[in-house]
Design an enzyme around this catalytic site. Structure first.
Site, PDB file in Angstrom:
ATOM      1  N   GLU A  86     -12.301   5.277   4.512  1.00  0.00           N
ATOM      2  CA  GLU A  86     -11.550   6.277   5.565  1.00  0.00           C
ATOM      3  C   GLU A  86     -12.740   6.496   6.616  1.00  0.00           C
ATOM      4  OE1 GLU A  86      -9.650   8.574   2.738  1.00  0.00           O
ATOM      5  OE2 GLU A  86      -7.966   7.440   2.705  1.00  0.00           O
ATOM      6  N   TYR A 118       0.893  -1.163   0.056  1.00  0.00           N
ATOM      7  CA  TYR A 118       0.189   0.112  -0.167  1.00  0.00           C
ATOM      8  C   TYR A 118       0.816   1.140   0.008  1.00  0.00           C
ATOM      9  CZ  TYR A 118      -3.110   3.547   1.555  1.00  0.00           C
ATOM     10  OH  TYR A 118      -3.633   4.730   2.047  1.00  0.00           O
ATOM     11  N   TRP A 175      -5.833   1.824  10.002  1.00  0.00           N
ATOM     12  CA  TRP A 175      -5.659   1.514   8.727  1.00  0.00           C
ATOM     13  C   TRP A 175      -5.522   0.204   8.101  1.00  0.00           C
ATOM     14  CZ3 TRP A 175      -8.392   3.538   4.889  1.00  0.00           C
ATOM     15  CH2 TRP A 175      -7.980   3.400   3.612  1.00  0.00           C
TER      16      TRP A 175
END
Length: 193
Positions: free
Chosen positions: A42, A20, A50
């Site tokens: 988000e 990522y 996350w």
């Protein structure tokens, strides 16, 4: 993947995080569909890590029709219950309802500005803000820009997109570059117009 590269310390948990970091985080995104995907992810991340969201990303993609905001605007109570029973995603009714609401508001912004991308990138003058943090502690959780963006989105009727969420969105979509100065990705970020 080269695990010997110097990266931002937050991504060294595992390969999912490193991939990522290397291929998405901080790279400018102008495609409305991808911007919407990040807004959804988000908003679900609020209060969670996350990493948790990344692990569930493909489940979210399947459950939310590939993050197709046009389809999401049509979700009814039956679909909400289906999502609430889906153990592959974060089962939070308020966030699910916010996603449906935000899809509707997203289209309204597109209609007003021609694209959501044009709207959101206007907050940074159309090009990334390049920061030069030396440590993770120097990376802020919010900025004046994320405050203003969050306030404007709230005024437009969006939900679950506070200033902290919007700053992480800005980082994820390359509106701001917070790669640490010794991260190998930082050099590639210095070539923006």
């Amino acid at each position: 993947m080269n695990n010997n590269l110097i990266r931002c310390g937050w991504c060294e948990k595992d390969d999912l995080y490193r991939i990522y970091h290397d291929y998405e985080w901080g790279k400018p995104v102008y495609d409305d569909k991808i911007i919407f995907e990040f807004l959804v992810l988000e908003s679900f991340q609020a209060g969670l890590s996350w990493h948790t969201i990344l692990k569930k990303r493909e489940n979210f993609r399947k459950a939310l029709d590939g993050f197709d905001f046009h389809k999401i605007t049509k979700y009814d109570d039956k679909k909400v219950e289906e999502l609430m029973n889906n153990s592959g995603i974060i089962r939070n009714r308020m966030k699910i309802l916010a996603t449906i609401n935000n899809a509707q508001k997203f289209i309204e912004v597109q209609n007003e500005f021609g694209s959501f991308s044009k709207y959101i990138w206007s907050f940074v003058g159309g090009k990334p803000i390049i920061n030069h943090p030396k440590t993770l502690e120097e990376v802020p959780a919010t900025t004046e820009v994320s405050d203003n963006l969050s306030k404007d989105l709230k005024k437009k009727g969006f939900k679950f997109l506070g200033s902290t969420v919007m700053y992480t969105h800005m980082q994820a979509t390359g509106m701001v570059c917070d790669h640490l100065v010794d991260c190998y990705q930082k050099n590639s970020m210095n070539n923006f117009p």
